[in-house]
Write a protein that holds these residues in place. Sequence first.
Motif, mmCIF file in Angstrom:
data_model
loop_
_atom_site.group_PDB
_atom_site.id
_atom_site.type_symbol
_atom_site.label_atom_id
_atom_site.label_comp_id
_atom_site.label_asym_id
_atom_site.label_seq_id
_atom_site.Cartn_x
_atom_site.Cartn_y
_atom_site.Cartn_z
ATOM 1 N N ALA B 11 -41.249 88.335 -30.351
ATOM 2 C CA ALA B 11 -40.536 89.584 -30.662
ATOM 3 C C ALA B 11 -41.183 90.288 -31.850
ATOM 4 C CB ALA B 11 -39.059 89.300 -30.942
ATOM 5 N N LEU B 52 -44.731 89.887 -18.377
ATOM 6 C CA LEU B 52 -45.006 91.022 -19.250
ATOM 7 C C LEU B 52 -43.703 91.549 -19.860
ATOM 8 C CD1 LEU B 52 -47.530 92.439 -20.142
ATOM 9 C CD2 LEU B 52 -47.233 94.110 -18.314
ATOM 10 N N GLU B 53 -42.648 91.468 -19.077
ATOM 11 C CA GLU B 53 -41.347 91.918 -19.596
ATOM 12 C C GLU B 53 -40.893 91.020 -20.756
ATOM 13 O OE1 GLU B 53 -38.578 92.867 -16.534
ATOM 14 O OE2 GLU B 53 -36.934 93.236 -17.941
ATOM 15 N N TRP B 55 -42.795 89.767 -22.974
ATOM 16 C CA TRP B 55 -43.502 90.312 -24.136
ATOM 17 C C TRP B 55 -42.809 91.578 -24.640
ATOM 18 C CZ3 TRP B 55 -46.833 89.921 -27.996
ATOM 19 C CH2 TRP B 55 -47.417 91.078 -28.517
ATOM 20 N N ARG B 56 -42.533 92.466 -23.706
ATOM 21 C CA ARG B 56 -41.960 93.759 -24.076
ATOM 22 C C ARG B 56 -40.547 93.639 -24.634
ATOM 23 N NH1 ARG B 56 -43.310 96.151 -19.246
ATOM 24 N NH2 ARG B 56 -41.118 95.971 -18.735
ATOM 25 N N SER B 57 -39.747 92.793 -24.017
ATOM 26 C CA SER B 57 -38.314 92.773 -24.337
ATOM 27 C C SER B 57 -37.872 91.555 -25.132
ATOM 28 C CB SER B 57 -37.502 92.832 -23.054
ATOM 29 O OG SER B 57 -37.973 93.844 -22.221
ATOM 30 N N ALA B 58 -38.818 90.842 -25.728
ATOM 31 C CA ALA B 58 -38.452 89.604 -26.434
ATOM 32 C C ALA B 58 -37.356 89.839 -27.470
ATOM 33 C CB ALA B 58 -39.688 88.991 -27.095
#
Lengths: 271, 180
Positions: B11, B52-53, B55-58
Amino acid sequence: MSILGRLLHREDLHSLAAPYALDALEPGERRRFDKHLQDCDRCTAEVRDLSEDAVRLAWSAAAPAPSALRDRVLAAVRSTPQERVPARERTPQLPPHVWGAQPPPGRARTPRARRPLFAPLATATATAALVVASLVAVQANRTQDRLDAEHARAREIAHVLAASDARASTSEDARGRSIGVIASASNGEAVVTLSGYGTPSGGRVHQLWLMRPHAQPRSLGLLAGDTPLIAKGLGKSSSSLAVTIEPDGGSAQPTSQPIVQLTLKSVGFGE
Amino acid sequence: MAADELLVLVAGGDQRAFEDLYSLVSGPVYGLVRRVVRDPAQSEEVAQEVLLELWRSAARFDPRRGSALSWILTLAHRRAVDRVRSARAAGEREQREALRAGEPAFDQVAEEVEAGLEREWVRRCLKRLTALQRQSVTLAYYDGYTYREVAERLSLPLGTVKTRMRDGLTRLRECLGGAA
């Protein structure tokens, strides 16, 4: 709708917990159930348990991912920006217990009145994520030793954050200067950051103290600028944190009045 | 380091932590997606989106609400189910599905996936459920059918399917309790 009708309707909704946990609802039903979960503690608890069961089914399906997938994902990560989502703006697309739109069962008793002091961990995570990000960002021009040390520190911070009872609290004065803490009472650990206080003049330093009832203040270390300080071994009875300005190298006991103080009650201490 | 801690680092933009997290969860994520979606190319695509999500939404992950692995796999399952349903709606798989109607999926894919201890336990525990409990759970979870579709396939009333799903999951929990 009659009372009986409403009860039947409610009972009907309750029975959707298992299909919900298995992702076996149609989109409309899923939305209806999401809404229902907001005021049904019993369902929230049940969904949480059933979802954990469903995840066991997931584990059993594990299979090695193709190696090309790794390369593609890691390459994509390098060019993909991350979301910074404040807790309030979240849209629950997944089970609320997963996205954090729901209070977890058994914790709903947190008094509303304490809200200003009590930042939900989601916010804490976001705050600390920035802290960690800043740590990681400065690594580029450091020697390997420094880099390792900073990485180790980032991991320690992550460790505090990952505690199931981690909570955050901040206090800001009229001039926008603030002190923030993220702490886990069960682990007796805390990450403390000071922001906007600059560096004291004349080679003096900011020293952080732990205040306990019927005991001398205990030094938790020196604060260097905005760099977070990791404090360990905080007893349950700890009541607050205080920062004083001390001569270079710090003092054994505070020699001046605190410039800022923060109670630890809202983060689970002070028994 | 546990997934919970890694996710917090991720995050904060830590790519090294993401690589560690990838090693930890890519197998379960890909395996689960593959189990539900079946088609290898599509599975890879969905797994990539999910990873990938992460990574994006951690930053959305909240440890108080459950474990990181549970969060990650719930996300993966949701995406896989969405994909398989839209594919089904497009009628692509009708033929193959007709052949599978009513069959519990877990036996058929058994050979495709890596054997592991956890997997063995789950298999053993699934066998301990009644046939209807097992079919209700697996048709929904592994094949992505809604409980209405499951009811139709098994020719059962909706209420019965909901109950079988809950009893099935609860019994699975009891059986797996000693295997954690």
